[in-house]
Design a protein around this motif. Structure first.
Motif, PDB file in Angstrom:
ATOM      1  N   TYR A  96      34.026  36.375  31.867  1.00  0.00           N
ATOM      2  CA  TYR A  96      34.420  35.597  33.053  1.00  0.00           C
ATOM      3  C   TYR A  96      35.621  34.682  32.807  1.00  0.00           C
ATOM      4  O   TYR A  96      35.905  33.795  33.604  1.00  0.00           O
ATOM      5  CB  TYR A  96      33.244  34.777  33.598  1.00  0.00           C
ATOM      6  N   ARG A 122      41.763  35.284  39.590  1.00  0.00           N
ATOM      7  CA  ARG A 122      41.023  36.160  40.508  1.00  0.00           C
ATOM      8  C   ARG A 122      40.571  35.396  41.746  1.00  0.00           C
ATOM      9  O   ARG A 122      40.557  35.944  42.854  1.00  0.00           O
ATOM     10  CB  ARG A 122      39.843  36.802  39.773  1.00  0.00           C
ATOM     11  N   LEU A 123      40.200  34.141  41.578  1.00  0.00           N
ATOM     12  CA  LEU A 123      39.830  33.325  42.741  1.00  0.00           C
ATOM     13  C   LEU A 123      41.050  33.018  43.601  1.00  0.00           C
ATOM     14  O   LEU A 123      40.969  32.996  44.838  1.00  0.00           O
ATOM     15  CB  LEU A 123      39.178  32.020  42.272  1.00  0.00           C
ATOM     16  N   ILE A 163      39.147  33.488  35.362  1.00  0.00           N
ATOM     17  CA  ILE A 163      38.613  33.557  36.725  1.00  0.00           C
ATOM     18  C   ILE A 163      39.513  32.838  37.731  1.00  0.00           C
ATOM     19  O   ILE A 163      39.520  33.173  38.912  1.00  0.00           O
ATOM     20  CB  ILE A 163      37.175  32.974  36.771  1.00  0.00           C
ATOM     21  N   TRP A 164      40.304  31.875  37.261  1.00  0.00           N
ATOM     22  CA  TRP A 164      41.130  31.102  38.190  1.00  0.00           C
ATOM     23  C   TRP A 164      42.116  31.986  38.947  1.00  0.00           C
ATOM     24  O   TRP A 164      42.354  31.775  40.139  1.00  0.00           O
ATOM     25  CB  TRP A 164      41.885  30.008  37.421  1.00  0.00           C
ATOM     26  N   ALA A 173      35.663  38.257  41.279  1.00  0.00           N
ATOM     27  CA  ALA A 173      35.654  37.073  40.427  1.00  0.00           C
ATOM     28  C   ALA A 173      34.730  37.273  39.228  1.00  0.00           C
ATOM     29  O   ALA A 173      35.114  37.038  38.080  1.00  0.00           O
ATOM     30  CB  ALA A 173      35.212  35.850  41.232  1.00  0.00           C
ATOM     31  N   PHE A 174      33.512  37.739  39.490  1.00  0.00           N
ATOM     32  CA  PHE A 174      32.569  37.953  38.386  1.00  0.00           C
ATOM     33  C   PHE A 174      31.537  39.021  38.730  1.00  0.00           C
ATOM     34  O   PHE A 174      30.335  38.829  38.577  1.00  0.00           O
ATOM     35  CB  PHE A 174      31.864  36.645  37.993  1.00  0.00           C
ATOM     36  N   VAL A 197      33.747  43.525  36.117  1.00  0.00           N
ATOM     37  CA  VAL A 197      34.419  42.490  35.331  1.00  0.00           C
ATOM     38  C   VAL A 197      33.670  42.206  34.032  1.00  0.00           C
ATOM     39  O   VAL A 197      34.264  42.172  32.946  1.00  0.00           O
ATOM     40  CB  VAL A 197      34.566  41.187  36.152  1.00  0.00           C
ATOM     41  N   SER A 200      32.504  40.874  45.484  1.00  0.00           N
ATOM     42  CA  SER A 200      33.184  40.157  44.419  1.00  0.00           C
ATOM     43  C   SER A 200      32.214  39.444  43.490  1.00  0.00           C
ATOM     44  O   SER A 200      32.470  39.319  42.289  1.00  0.00           O
ATOM     45  CB  SER A 200      34.171  39.150  45.016  1.00  0.00           C
ATOM     46  N   THR A 201      31.115  38.976  44.032  1.00  0.00           N
ATOM     47  CA  THR A 201      30.201  38.148  43.242  1.00  0.00           C
ATOM     48  C   THR A 201      29.039  38.923  42.637  1.00  0.00           C
ATOM     49  O   THR A 201      28.758  38.793  41.440  1.00  0.00           O
ATOM     50  CB  THR A 201      29.653  37.003  44.103  1.00  0.00           C
TER      51      THR A 201
END
Length: 470
Positions: A192, A198-199, A195-196, A174-175, A180, A129-130
């Motif tokens: 980005y 996706r988190l 993002i809220w 998330a990013f 993304v 995800s990161t």
């Protein structure tokens, strides 16, 4: 009946898909979009420029045959990385470090496999995800297969942990800079942003993956006859040890060097643009280091490395042939035609259904364009303006792309990383398909619900490019 339902060898399945792709090039209209170069130098299609070719060009069976060696060349980065990792891990096993690590993990988690499964799925999903890790998980395959074998589970459980984490991480990223970031840039929404959401959905989706793998593992633990790997020889059948060595200071030093290698790899990916060639070099250096730390002779190191490489020749062949499917579609000039044809029906349905339709289209297209960034460059220039026409915010179109690309990575045979993981674990693709399909359907259902709610509540309208609204 068992013979009728028997799934062919994975290589036969892939070759059959190549033949199907060849036939499709004779039937599907050949066409293309105009392309332009993005800021990063990648080719990106231009919306509204699709046109069919003036004269159809037919690929021949000879083109199919020559596509196979060309596909091996196109997939060489993954192939060589898998072979290198296999050789280096064989050196690590010769030092006793892998077996000592397994013994220590059994002491801590042997009575609570659900804890281990959750940790692996969560950590792999978080990394994907990161920072977009994928092929970097290949070194963990043999370790987890051996660990599951010691816990009286099977190789399917080991692969399930890895691939569920990898696919879900990409799907709800998330990013992730490879998906993304690129998709949002093409859709012209702030990088980005959003993002809220996706988190917020990360943990629920991870729990879906964990529950699927854990329920299967629990069934196998309670009744080994329910294993999908019955009749499939374990790749470690003649290598497992009944008694695991104690984790001594030398083993700890080698494990510490492995952690250092992972940190270097993460640094290289994040800051230097490294990928499999550079990572392969890092693992070769680590192989030499552990040979020294493990006090292996030069000849023994060479023999172990070659032994590990030879064990993965079948895997390398599968990876190469899998790449050939997309190659045939590209040569036959029908890849853009498939994208164009699939996108047309979306203009006739509501925004909510269009968002779900985008998810379905991205999922299907990922079979033909297994590269996440490559799929973004081909589909997002079309889906973003199409979303403007049907009332789907561009942020939602990006989310549909993420879901379709990430989750289907877990099952499409054209995904070289997946085929590498399955090959290293000794899991036939047909068996994996039966295990993964229910999980994919669960994730798709949850994704469709998220997309419908996102459209209903206007997710992304705050960053919608006003100048391009219809």
């Amino acid at each position: 009946m068992s013979n009728i339902l028997k799934v062919p060898h994975t290589l036969i399945l892939l070759l059959a898909m190549m033949v199907t792709a060849l036939i499709a090039t004779w039937l599907v209209p050949q066409g293309f979009f105009d392309t332009t170069l993005s800021e990063s130098g990648r080719q990106m299609v231009v919306a509204g420029t699709y046109q069919t070719v003036s004269e159809r060009q037919y690929l021949t069976p000879w083109d199919l045959l020559t596509a196979i060696p060309r596909a091996f060349a196109a997939a060489q980065d993954v192939i060589f990385f898998v072979l290198i990792v296999g050789g280096v891990l064989s050196i690590a096993r010769a030092t006793g470090t892998v077996d000592a690590l397994i013994g220590r993990l059994l002491e801590r988690h042997g009575s609570a496999p659900q804890r281990l499964i959750f940790m692996v799925v969560f950590c792999f999903a978080l990394a994907s995800s990161t920072i977009g890790t994928a092929g970097e998980y290949i070194p963990f395959v043999i370790i987890l297969v051996a660990l599951c074998k010691a816990m009286r589970l099977d190789a399917m459980t080991a692969v399930g942990m890895i691939v569920a984490g990898y696919g879900i991480g990409y799907g709800v990223s998330a990013f992730n800079p490879f998906t993304v970031l690129i998709a949002q840039q093409i859709a012209e929404v702030p990088v980005y942003s959003g993002i809220w959401l996706r988190l917020a959905i990360f943990v629920p989706f991870v729990l879906i993956g964990f529950h699927h793998v854990w329920r299967y593992a629990q069934n196998v633990a309670n009744d080994p006859s329910r294993s999908m790997m019955i009749g499939v020889p374990c790749i470690l059948a003649d290598k497992a040890q009944p008694d695991y060595p104690a984790l001594n200071s030398r083993h700890k030093l080698i494990l510490s060097s492995f952690i250092l290698v992972l940190c270097i790899a993460v640094w290289g990916i994040a800051t230097q643009g490294w990928y499999l060639y550079e990572l392969g070099g890092v693992f070769i250096a680590w192989g030499a280091l552990i040979a020294i730390l493990g006090r292996l002779s030069a000849d023994e190191t060479a023999e172990r490395f070659i032994e590990g490489v030879s064990d993965l020749v079948t895997t390398a062949i599968l990876i190469g042939v899998a790449r050939g499917i997309a190659l045939i579609l590209e040569d036959g000039q029908i890849l853009h035609s498939l994208v164009h044809g699939m996108s047309l029906p979306l203009s006739y349905v509501s925004a909510e259904i269009s968002a779900v339709g985008m998810l379905v289209i991205q999922t299907l297209l990922n079979t033909f364009i297994p590269s996440g960034s490559g799929q973004a460059y081909v589909t997002m220039p079309l889906m973003a303006p199409l979303g403007d026409l049907v009332g789907v915010p561009r942020q939602v179109a990006v989310l549909a792309y993420q879901f379709g690309d990430g989750f289907s990575n877990m099952i499409i045979p054209t995904n070289a990383v997946l085929m590498g993981i399955l090959g290293m674990a000794g899991v036939p693709y047909g068996h994996w398909f039966r295990f993964c399909l229910p999980l994919l359907l669960k994730l798709m259902l949850a994704s469709a619900l998220v997309l419908v709610l996102a459209v209903m509540f206007g997710y992304g309208l705050d960053v919608q490019p006003v100048a391009q609204m219809s």
